[in-house]
Design an enzyme around this catalytic site. Structure first.
Site, short mmCIF file in Angstrom:
data_model
loop_
_atom_site.label_atom_id
_atom_site.label_comp_id
_atom_site.label_asym_id
_atom_site.label_seq_id
_atom_site.Cartn_x
_atom_site.Cartn_y
_atom_site.Cartn_z
N CYS A 400 0.82 -1.22 0.00
CA CYS A 400 0.00 0.00 0.00
C CYS A 400 0.85 1.26 0.00
CB CYS A 400 -0.93 -0.01 1.22
SG CYS A 400 -2.42 -0.97 0.92
N GLY A 520 -9.05 -15.38 -13.90
CA GLY A 520 -8.17 -14.25 -13.71
C GLY A 520 -7.46 -13.86 -14.98
#
Length: 720
Positions: A400, A520
């Site tokens: 992050c 995916g």
């Protein structure tokens, strides 16, 4: 050419973090081989250096002075570090098996796992004895025992040099603390028979001076709690019994398919085993071409040859031969800061020998404490304005920490037109969307992470837990997931290996959460990036950011600090044990916590915007304010120390700018630290908080009451 952009084509796996492999890693970091993916497997984040063990036992060295930090060394070498004990090597399939994860494939492997002093055939030893090797467990248990306050009885089984060093060090440490009641060295034959007469006399005199009782030609019947029973019926008191009676190989090597000598891997003078692509070094190897006793000096001298031959096997170049010396300087600790030196039958003893030994040991460890800084590639002579500012003064963080700031993201989203669909429920800033499908409430979210660890399995687990966080934060049950992967450029063979590892890890996390992976997308790029799009079903009204009321308690389910820790790890400034602990916490799923908090009035997961940024989202959506109890906010191990040293994630300035009126310094800056796979932050009724905290802690979450909701809209304050 920028070699970091060249494709990976071969896997080199180092099994064990012994002295030889540690030196190989250091050499590799100074001259990596383009195209090779390097992996090191070790049970823990550090590898103790055996040469300094007696000094640590005696109290001359602190515990951390004994350890080579493999996480930091692995970062320097560009290696992925897998923390786990290898349990099997399949030389036919070229796989190393580590419990709890998919097998690790290799093209070339090397084994340097050391030896054990365990005595499985001695009754009671497994329950009441502590083997001197592996060193990590022994050092930890001795550290705790040495600092006690009652009279102590200690014993060492095995009267060789290693056993004598240990009992002298133990006796010295306990006498210095006024605790020594009895120290005993036990041998089934004549003690110290492997060294010369003069050296043997000197060590026997040292045993007497330190008050050590020597029991020779003594057979042990069994080890009991607090005492040892000899075959002649005598009992020897011992509260701490350790074994140093010879070197024993690890049992799993027996199933390797490699040629062995008494359980040790037979190697040629090129350090190759019977499988040409598997090497071995250090104490776990038997030098078939020139048998020698087990000694660290050989492991150290093998390192340059092993480094060369591993590279040459990967490149197809000729191998070098290792020629062990016939004799070496033996430096033997004698408890106090005195040592005995012996070589070619010449013996010297005293403080000068200790100083010499200390200098040699410190010089070896300094190789790993002071890793050379590798210069970053320079900017081109001609470049656009603003290049230096955009690059910043440190590498971009992963996880992050690599995300854009809150203000930039919210500004971009503000320009979007409303959905205009009746099956989409507008939400006040939540990361997941709320849909209505066939009468069922469904949430959907997507997230991806730029890798901050080279281990794709660990990175996948963290990325999956991170993506599920938005689903759990809304009180939904995970339903389905698709994987979105970017792999570094690599050969088709390495692509298949990496995808197998990633999908096995992803499936494990998603299945445990109750979701299924249904597909995916994959592509190749400059670096590993892993993401998931996840859906969930809401069995009850979704929990959003809105709904917090003044007086509510704020519960945080995980500690903060991962951004600072990962930034420090990238710079080689974080201790490996801190990094390992942080990765474990990031890997912890939040499904059980979400179920315990299902009656929360508002909830979010703490990720890129940091604790304050995500709390601000609750405050704005709920028309309320908040007070953070700074002393109650749980912090990851080492995070406060690193923050006080000025280390920050690259996203920190943007997070801090979101609440400019809130001034923090030092460790309190962690309140703005971006978190990866962080905990849930829930506003709950104050009268329910204690019960919820107890339930969360019982479920294994280090949860805390980190603050409360106030009546001042949008205002966040700090208190102790």
């Amino acid at each position: 050419m920028d070699t970091s952009r060249l494709p990976l084509t071969r896997d080199l796996v180092l099994v064990g973090g012994g002295h030889t492999h540690a030196l190989v890693l250091r050499k590799w970091g100074m001259r990596p081989l383009p195209g090779a993916r390097l992996t090191v497997i070790n049970p823990g984040p550090t590898a103790p250096y055996s040469g300094m063990l007696p000094g640590f036992v005696a109290g001359h060295y602190a515990r951390d002075e004994l350890d080579i930090d493999l996480v930091r060394l692995g970062r320097f070498a560009g290696a992925r570090v897998v923390l786990g004990a290898a349990g099997h090597i399949d030389t036919a399939a070229r796989l190393v098996h580590v419990p709890g994860r998919p097998p690790i494939a290799y093209d070339v492997a090397s084994i340097d796992v050391g030896i054990t002093s365990a005595m499985p055939d001695l009754p009671g030893f497994a329950d009441h004895g502590i083997p001197a090797k592996p060193l990590g467990r022994f050092a930890a248990q001795w550290d705790a025992f040495r600092d006690g306050d009652t009279p102590a009885h200690v014993a060492v089984i095995g009267g060789g040099v290693a056993g004598a060093e240990l009992i002298l060090a133990m006796a010295f440490a306990l006498r210095s603390r006024g605790r020594l009641a009895q120290a005993t060295l036990i041998d089934s034959d004549q003690a110290l028979r492997a060294i010369g007469k003069k050296a043997r006399q000197t060590l026997r005199r040292a045993l007497v001076e330190q008050g050590v009782r020597l029991e020779e030609n003594a057979k042990i019947a069994r080890i009991c709690d607090g005492y040892i029973v000899l075959e002649d019926g005598r009992e020897i008191l011992s509260d701490f019994t350790t074994g140093a009676a010879g070197a024993r190989p690890y049992g799993w090597l027996a199933d390797s398919g490699l040629d062995l000598q008494d359980g040790f891997i037979r190697v040629s003078d090129t350090l190759q085993s019977s499988a040409a692509n598997v090497f071995a070094a250090g104490d776990c190897a038997h030098m078939d071409f020139a048998p020698r006793p087990k000694a660290g000096v050989y492991a150290v001298r093998q390192a340059p040859v092993l480094y060369h031959n591993l590279r040459s096997t990967l490149t197809g170049d000729p191998l070098r031969r290792y020629r062990p010396q016939k004799d070496y300087l033996k430096l033997i600790s004698m408890g106090s800061k005195e040592a005995l030196g012996e070589r070619f039958s010449t013996t010297l003893a005293g403080p000068l020998m200790w100083s010499w030994k200390d200098r040699i040991d410190q010089a070896f460890m300094e190789k790993f404490r002071d890793l050379p800084a590798m210069d970053a590639p320079p900017l081109p002579a001609e470049h656009t304005l603003g290049m230096e500012a955009a690059l910043g003064d440190k590498p971009m963080c992963g996880g992050c920490g690599a995300k854009v700031g809150r203000d930039a993201l919210l500004g971009a989203l503000a320009g979007l037109e409303p959905a205009g669909r009746t099956d989409i429920t507008p939400l006040p800033g939540d990361d997941a969307a709320l849909l209505t499908t066939g009468g069922a409430s469904q949430v959907i979210s997507t997230d991806h992470l730029r890798s901050f660890t080279s281990d794709p399995v660990l990175m996948t687990r963290i990325a999956a837990v991170h993506a599920l966080g938005d689903i759990w934060a809304m009180g939904a049950d995970p339903q389905a997931a698709t994987a979105n992967l970017i792999l570094p450029r690599m050969s088709p063979g390495l692509q298949a290996r990496t995808l197998q590892e990633i999908m096995a890890a992803a499936s494990d996390v998603m299945q445990q959460a109750g979701a299924a992976i249904i597909g995916g997308h994959t592509s190749l790029g400059d670096e590993l990036t892993i993401g998931f799009t996840v859906t969930g079903l809401c069995p009850r009204p979704a929990i959003t950011l809105a709904g917090a009321k003044p007086g509510d308690a704020l519960i945080l389910t995980k500690p903060i600090g991962s951004g600072v820790l990962m930034a420090a790890e990238m710079a080689g400034l974080a201790k490996g044990e801190w990094v390992a602990a942080a990765l474990v916490q990031m890997s912890q799923p939040q499904g059980n916590a979400a179920r315990i908090l299902q009656d929360a009035r508002a909830m979010t997961d703490v990720t890129g915007f940091g604790l304050i940024g995500h709390l601000l989202g609750i405050c704005e959506a709920s028309g309320a304010g908040a007070e953070i109890f700074t002393s109650k906010v749980p912090l990851m191990q080492g995070a406060a120390e690193l923050a006080d040293r000025g280390i920050r994630s690259s996203l920190f300035p943007a997070n801090q700018a979101a609440v400019p009126e809130l001034k923090t310094t030092g460790w309190q800056d962690l309140l703005f630290d971006p978190q990866t796979a962080g905990g849930l932050l829930a506003a709950v009724a104050a009268d329910q908080a204690d019960d919820l905290l107890n339930r969360l802690r019982a479920a294994g979450y280090p949860a805390a009451r980190a603050g409360k909701v106030t009546s001042s809209p949008g205002a966040i304050t700090l208190s102790a």
